[in-house]
Design an enzyme around this catalytic site. Sequence first.
Site, PDB file in Angstrom:
ATOM      1  N   GLY A 146      31.998  36.205  35.021  1.00 32.59           N
ATOM      2  CA  GLY A 146      32.589  34.883  35.232  1.00 32.59           C
ATOM      3  C   GLY A 146      33.974  34.986  35.825  1.00 32.59           C
ATOM      4  O   GLY A 146      34.510  36.084  36.013  1.00 32.59           O
ATOM      5  N   LYS A 201      29.265  38.249  44.512  1.00 37.81           N
ATOM      6  CA  LYS A 201      30.528  37.566  44.816  1.00 37.81           C
ATOM      7  C   LYS A 201      31.610  38.552  45.234  1.00 37.81           C
ATOM      8  O   LYS A 201      32.534  38.196  45.974  1.00 37.81           O
ATOM      9  CB  LYS A 201      30.978  36.704  43.631  1.00 37.81           C
ATOM     10  CG  LYS A 201      31.256  37.447  42.332  1.00 37.81           C
ATOM     11  CD  LYS A 201      32.660  38.016  42.235  1.00 37.81           C
ATOM     12  CE  LYS A 201      32.815  38.836  40.974  1.00 37.81           C
ATOM     13  NZ  LYS A 201      34.126  39.514  40.897  1.00 37.81           N
ATOM     14  N   ASP A 254      33.056  32.297  39.704  1.00 42.74           N
ATOM     15  CA  ASP A 254      33.623  33.606  40.016  1.00 42.74           C
ATOM     16  C   ASP A 254      33.888  33.741  41.512  1.00 42.74           C
ATOM     17  O   ASP A 254      34.866  34.357  41.940  1.00 42.74           O
ATOM     18  CB  ASP A 254      32.665  34.703  39.549  1.00 42.74           C
ATOM     19  CG  ASP A 254      33.393  35.972  39.126  1.00 42.74           C
ATOM     20  OD1 ASP A 254      34.618  36.040  39.306  1.00 42.74           O
ATOM     21  OD2 ASP A 254      32.723  36.896  38.627  1.00 42.74           O
ATOM     22  N   SER A 264      42.474  39.413  43.210  1.00 44.24           N
ATOM     23  CA  SER A 264      41.180  40.065  43.405  1.00 44.24           C
ATOM     24  C   SER A 264      41.325  41.362  44.185  1.00 44.24           C
ATOM     25  O   SER A 264      41.820  41.369  45.311  1.00 44.24           O
ATOM     26  CB  SER A 264      40.226  39.121  44.150  1.00 44.24           C
ATOM     27  OG  SER A 264      39.078  39.822  44.590  1.00 44.24           O
ATOM     28  N   ARG A 265      40.872  42.478  43.592  1.00 40.40           N
ATOM     29  CA  ARG A 265      40.894  43.769  44.301  1.00 40.40           C
ATOM     30  C   ARG A 265      40.022  43.716  45.549  1.00 40.40           C
ATOM     31  O   ARG A 265      40.357  44.295  46.582  1.00 40.40           O
ATOM     32  CB  ARG A 265      40.408  44.896  43.379  1.00 40.40           C
ATOM     33  CG  ARG A 265      41.381  45.283  42.292  1.00 40.40           C
ATOM     34  CD  ARG A 265      41.004  46.630  41.688  1.00 40.40           C
ATOM     35  NE  ARG A 265      39.679  46.635  41.111  1.00 40.40           N
ATOM     36  CZ  ARG A 265      39.394  46.326  39.853  1.00 40.40           C
ATOM     37  NH1 ARG A 265      40.368  45.965  39.036  1.00 40.40           N
ATOM     38  NH2 ARG A 265      38.169  46.369  39.398  1.00 40.40           N
ATOM     39  N   ASN A 266      38.882  43.040  45.444  1.00 42.40           N
ATOM     40  CA  ASN A 266      37.969  42.951  46.580  1.00 42.40           C
ATOM     41  C   ASN A 266      38.579  42.147  47.722  1.00 42.40           C
ATOM     42  O   ASN A 266      38.458  42.517  48.889  1.00 42.40           O
ATOM     43  CB  ASN A 266      36.640  42.345  46.132  1.00 42.40           C
ATOM     44  CG  ASN A 266      35.856  43.274  45.236  1.00 42.40           C
ATOM     45  OD1 ASN A 266      35.218  44.211  45.688  1.00 42.40           O
ATOM     46  ND2 ASN A 266      35.915  43.024  43.937  1.00 42.40           N
ATOM     47  N   VAL A 289      38.444  50.813  41.261  1.00 40.82           N
ATOM     48  CA  VAL A 289      37.157  50.738  41.954  1.00 40.82           C
ATOM     49  C   VAL A 289      37.030  49.389  42.665  1.00 40.82           C
ATOM     50  O   VAL A 289      37.308  48.341  42.085  1.00 40.82           O
ATOM     51  CB  VAL A 289      35.993  50.910  40.959  1.00 40.82           C
ATOM     52  CG1 VAL A 289      34.654  50.701  41.655  1.00 40.82           C
ATOM     53  CG2 VAL A 289      36.055  52.294  40.316  1.00 40.82           C
ATOM     54  N   GLU A 291      34.247  47.358  43.714  1.00 37.82           N
ATOM     55  CA  GLU A 291      32.793  47.282  43.544  1.00 37.82           C
ATOM     56  C   GLU A 291      32.093  46.728  44.781  1.00 37.82           C
ATOM     57  O   GLU A 291      30.985  47.127  45.118  1.00 37.82           O
ATOM     58  CB  GLU A 291      32.445  46.417  42.318  1.00 37.82           C
ATOM     59  CG  GLU A 291      32.626  47.121  40.982  1.00 37.82           C
ATOM     60  CD  GLU A 291      31.480  48.051  40.623  1.00 37.82           C
ATOM     61  OE1 GLU A 291      30.674  48.398  41.505  1.00 37.82           O
ATOM     62  OE2 GLU A 291      31.404  48.450  39.441  1.00 37.82           O
TER      63      GLU A 291
END
Length: 345
Positions: A146, A201, A254, A264-266, A289, A291
């Site tokens: 979430g 996501k 999310d 957000s790392r992404n 990481v 993802e």
Amino acid sequence: MNYNTAIIVGGGAFGTSLAAVLANNFKHVFIKVRSVDVRDGINSGENTVYLPGHKLSKNIKSFLEWKDLDHLIKFDDIEVIVNGLPSSAIRKYYLENFEIIEKHLKKDLPFVSLTKGIDADTLEMSDDILFEIFPRFKENFVFLSGPSFAHEIVNEHITMVSLAGMSKSILEKSGKMLETSFFKIMFTYDIKGVLLGGALKNILAIGGGIIEGMGHNHNTKAAMVTRGIAEMLRFGHVYNARPETFYGLSGMGDLILTTTGDLSRNKQFGLEIAKGRSPSDIIQSSRSVVEGYKTAKAAYLITKKFDIRARIFTGIYSILHQNVKPKDVLLELMRVPSRFEIIFQ
């Protein structure tokens, strides 16, 4: 405190933030880590590697080996285990530590998994791997996902997440352990829907970072989020996930967070891609990481295996893994003929 001891396997940012949640309800919270610097930081009151600048409760401690707990707590004191490992590490770790985890599962305790990803080699999600390793204890496992940045959880911002599992009693038991005045749990039986939402996501969050890094703004991101949800639903259809799950906390909630929030790392990964940096350089320069990078490959392979039309996901894959320029992907998407807005068309 209503409970005695909780164990978190994995000392990353999100695992540490869940430790901070559990510290409100448990006398002792121990985080299993593999690095001495992470252990020493947590034992000094701060995860200086993965969550710097956030002080942790005094009842949160860290350890390197399971045997380190023998002189600290009793075996029966452990009442919940939380998996905070990335998807690439799950199989190896739980096969190597099968006996100790199985002994705890035999006590009928909940096992809460935080992993968001799809294995790019086997196309398995965390439930597939954990159920394969521990087939007798499927009902013990619940899966959390979430809109929840670790930094904001630790700072006790109000957060709502989805928790999916097979057993109503285990879901409710886990919910009581996790819920606080700032952390709220919503239950579902749709494990695949929750895991797909949490994994896919991350790919779209990378896309959001790329779009922003290219200089595009709200209109472009809103279009990507809307059409991204449509593509996520097509993945869900293949896995018999419930469509409404993708409009809930672990899907739309999310996705909105990770494509718009700067924590957000992404998304940050996508911003760096837009600057012209290579994915391998970005990954090698960080211990955290991302993802979405590996999951993008897994999602692409799933589209090929099940003939899923997902142009946004395949476009992001081509940027990350085939060195296609982001502007070329956007131009190609804009050349797609217009059609009626039907999800499964």
